[in-house]
Design a protein around this motif. Structure first.
Motif, PDB file in Angstrom:
ATOM      1  N   GLN A  45       0.882  -1.176  -0.050  1.00  0.00           N
ATOM      2  CA  GLN A  45       0.207   0.135   0.027  1.00  0.00           C
ATOM      3  C   GLN A  45       0.946   1.324  -0.042  1.00  0.00           C
ATOM      4  OE1 GLN A  45      -2.707  -1.041   3.272  1.00  0.00           O
ATOM      5  NE2 GLN A  45      -4.151  -1.743   2.184  1.00  0.00           N
ATOM      6  N   MET A  46       1.988   1.285   0.841  1.00  0.00           N
ATOM      7  CA  MET A  46       2.947   2.301   0.774  1.00  0.00           C
ATOM      8  C   MET A  46       3.453   2.519  -0.597  1.00  0.00           C
ATOM      9  SD  MET A  46       6.526   2.963   0.836  1.00  0.00           S
ATOM     10  CE  MET A  46       7.275   1.590   1.503  1.00  0.00           C
ATOM     11  N   LEU A  47       4.162   1.525  -1.337  1.00  0.00           N
ATOM     12  CA  LEU A  47       4.512   1.450  -2.483  1.00  0.00           C
ATOM     13  C   LEU A  47       3.524   2.102  -3.684  1.00  0.00           C
ATOM     14  CD1 LEU A  47       6.720  -1.575  -2.679  1.00  0.00           C
ATOM     15  CD2 LEU A  47       7.615   0.717  -2.764  1.00  0.00           C
ATOM     16  N   ALA A  48       2.329   1.590  -3.712  1.00  0.00           N
ATOM     17  CA  ALA A  48       1.134   1.914  -4.560  1.00  0.00           C
ATOM     18  C   ALA A  48       1.034   3.335  -4.402  1.00  0.00           C
ATOM     19  CB  ALA A  48      -0.174   1.075  -4.234  1.00  0.00           C
ATOM     20  N   SER A  49       0.645   4.028  -3.161  1.00  0.00           N
ATOM     21  CA  SER A  49       0.482   5.421  -2.713  1.00  0.00           C
ATOM     22  C   SER A  49       1.773   6.214  -3.547  1.00  0.00           C
ATOM     23  CB  SER A  49       0.360   5.538  -1.475  1.00  0.00           C
ATOM     24  OG  SER A  49       1.411   5.432  -0.829  1.00  0.00           O
ATOM     25  N   LYS A  50       2.938   5.754  -3.371  1.00  0.00           N
ATOM     26  CA  LYS A  50       4.368   6.600  -3.972  1.00  0.00           C
ATOM     27  C   LYS A  50       4.464   6.123  -5.506  1.00  0.00           C
ATOM     28  CE  LYS A  50       6.072   7.390   0.733  1.00  0.00           C
ATOM     29  NZ  LYS A  50       7.188   7.036   1.364  1.00  0.00           N
ATOM     30  N   ARG A  51       3.774   5.203  -5.959  1.00  0.00           N
ATOM     31  CA  ARG A  51       3.956   4.710  -7.403  1.00  0.00           C
ATOM     32  C   ARG A  51       5.303   3.964  -7.434  1.00  0.00           C
ATOM     33  NH1 ARG A  51       1.375   9.030 -11.556  1.00  0.00           N
ATOM     34  NH2 ARG A  51      -0.525   9.068 -10.922  1.00  0.00           N
ATOM     35  N   GLY A  52       5.641   3.389  -6.431  1.00  0.00           N
ATOM     36  CA  GLY A  52       7.068   2.793  -6.547  1.00  0.00           C
ATOM     37  C   GLY A  52       7.024   1.233  -6.888  1.00  0.00           C
ATOM     38  N   ASP A  53       8.020   0.444  -7.052  1.00  0.00           N
ATOM     39  CA  ASP A  53       8.330  -0.909  -7.440  1.00  0.00           C
ATOM     40  C   ASP A  53       8.917  -1.690  -6.500  1.00  0.00           C
ATOM     41  OD1 ASP A  53      10.579  -0.089  -8.353  1.00  0.00           O
ATOM     42  OD2 ASP A  53       9.712  -0.059 -10.322  1.00  0.00           O
ATOM     43  N   ALA A  54       9.656  -1.104  -5.448  1.00  0.00           N
ATOM     44  CA  ALA A  54      10.711  -1.765  -4.590  1.00  0.00           C
ATOM     45  C   ALA A  54      10.735  -0.936  -3.321  1.00  0.00           C
ATOM     46  CB  ALA A  54      12.028  -2.121  -5.318  1.00  0.00           C
ATOM     47  N   ALA A  55      10.870  -1.581  -2.334  1.00  0.00           N
ATOM     48  CA  ALA A  55      11.203  -0.948  -1.145  1.00  0.00           C
ATOM     49  C   ALA A  55      12.224  -1.691  -0.302  1.00  0.00           C
ATOM     50  CB  ALA A  55      10.052  -1.307   0.189  1.00  0.00           C
ATOM     51  N   LEU A  56      13.119  -0.870   0.223  1.00  0.00           N
ATOM     52  CA  LEU A  56      14.347  -1.378   1.156  1.00  0.00           C
ATOM     53  C   LEU A  56      13.765  -1.377   2.374  1.00  0.00           C
ATOM     54  CD1 LEU A  56      17.023   1.057  -0.507  1.00  0.00           C
ATOM     55  CD2 LEU A  56      16.272  -1.402  -1.114  1.00  0.00           C
ATOM     56  N   VAL A  57      13.988  -2.443   3.315  1.00  0.00           N
ATOM     57  CA  VAL A  57      13.485  -2.979   4.411  1.00  0.00           C
ATOM     58  C   VAL A  57      14.740  -2.778   5.475  1.00  0.00           C
ATOM     59  CG1 VAL A  57      12.310  -4.672   5.797  1.00  0.00           C
ATOM     60  CG2 VAL A  57      12.040  -4.398   3.433  1.00  0.00           C
ATOM     61  N   THR A  58      14.225  -1.968   6.495  1.00  0.00           N
ATOM     62  CA  THR A  58      15.387  -1.641   7.393  1.00  0.00           C
ATOM     63  C   THR A  58      15.216  -2.391   8.796  1.00  0.00           C
ATOM     64  OG1 THR A  58      14.314   0.252   8.273  1.00  0.00           O
ATOM     65  CG2 THR A  58      15.784   0.782   6.809  1.00  0.00           C
TER      66      THR A  58
END
Length: 362
Positions: A45-58
């Motif tokens: 949902q975070m990626l969809a709202s920012k139109r991203g396709d990858a998240a770095l996980v900390t």
């Protein structure tokens, strides 16, 4: 961390200088950050709202723990029948991913991505804190844009580069002229090679990921996961839509659609553009760059679906290592005057404004 170049004595000063160009020259994009404690659903949902396709996980200590991409969501969640809201991102991410620092060699970073089939590569600072993300599609787009811009300016640096590369490669005169007219000398010459392979040769022997419009999203996800390709939606022999990994993540998972009960036709991208299998890799790269496509369906003139090419397929098809190295080399040479601005802040804005700009009428 990538091993540092051992600076073999045989390298000329010029080559050594090129090898030392840092990752920062590739202008990594600002990373989208998730926490190991997040669910897959909340990350999508975070990626969809920012139109991203990858998240770095900390991790809990703030350091880089993993990476999750739109492809991972289909392959490791959808195809495995996991519940996105009940699955932690830490269970399906790629843990301890390969990463580079801003000061590492840009060419080594690109080589790592191409050779390992990584579309994304995290960038950290010297303390290990996450500062950016390299996306090979964006790197390629930036490189082609720089070459085109140099061509438009007819700068002497651009002309010299064209002459130099043309002399090195001895491209067939008529063909070189045709490519030059088609793309502008720099872009075509940067790829080099005497002939650019066609998409037909690239796709030979590879099955197309074809589904029907009524196929449910779970089954579509299984087809995509197995082939690691977007799905082509075909109805009575005709291409009617395309459905990619980002679509599955943003339009289905993030919106909590019931996968078994939703037909792909309801959320696919309808009537996508397609190209002929006789299109060359070079022409396909240009089409993808100009339209910001990540995938391109390939169909015969009579509409028969041949398959699909992605950015990475074209990178591999552009004359092997020499092909992709030469385009990034040429682009970074042009940028060595230090005029480029960091994209950390500007990338989002330039992208949103570019979409609204009319095409240059030349």
């Amino acid at each position: 961390q990538l091993p540092k170049n051992d600076g073999k004595v045989s390298l000329s000063a010029v080559e050594e200088g090129k090898d030392e160009r840092p990752v920062s020259k590739l202008r990594p994009k600002k990373p989208m950050i998730a926490s190991v404690e997040d669910s897959v659903l909340s990350v999508t949902q975070m990626l969809a709202s920012k139109r991203g396709d990858a998240a770095l996980v900390t991790g809990l200590n703030g350091g880089l723990a993993g990476i999750i991409t739109d492809t991972d969501v289909t392959r490791r969640v959808v195809a495995k029948h996991l519940d996105p809201s009940g699955t932690g991102v830490s269970d399906v991410m790629t843990s301890n991913p390969t990463c580079v620092s801003m000061s590492d060699s840009a060419m080594d970073a690109l080589a790592t991505m191409v050779e390992n089939h990584f579309r994304h590569l995290p960038v950290v600072d010297d303390c290990g804190a996450v500062v950016g993300l390299l996306d090979i599609a964006k790197c390629l787009n930036d490189a082609i844009s720089k070459l085109e811009k140099a061509q438009d300016k007819s700068s002497s640096a651009a002309e010299d580069a064209v002459k130099q590369v043309a002399n090195l490669q001895g491209a067939d005169g008529a063909q070189a002229e045709m490519l030059t007219q088609l793309l502008g000398g720099l872009v075509s010459q940067a790829f080099g090679g005497k002939s650019s392979p066609t998409l037909r040769s690239l796709l030979a022997g590879k099955p197309a990921t074809v589904v029907g419009p009524g196929t449910n999203l779970r089954d579509v996800g299984m087809v995509m996961a197995e082939a690691r390709k977007a799905a082509l939606v075909v109805d009575e022999g005709e291409l009617v839509g395309i459905f990619g990994f980002k679509d599955m993540m943003s339009r289905a998972i993030a919106k909590e659609l019931p996968l078994e009960l939703t037909a792909v036709s309801t959320i696919m991208t309808p009537n996508p553009e397609s190209v002929s299998p006789d299109t060359t890799v070079l022409e396909a790269l240009q089409i993808m760059h100009d339209n910001r496509f990540l995938t391109l369906p390939v169909c015969e003139d009579d509409g028969t679906v041949i398959g699909l090419v992605g950015v990475m397929d074209l990178v591999y098809g552009s004359g092997g290592a020499d092909g992709w190295r030469s385009i990034f080399d040429s682009a970074m040479d042009l940028a060595d005057d230090g005029s480029e601005v960091s994209s950390m802040n500007s990338y989002g804005t330039s992208l949103s404004t570019r979409r609204q700009l009319p095409k240059n009428d030349g």
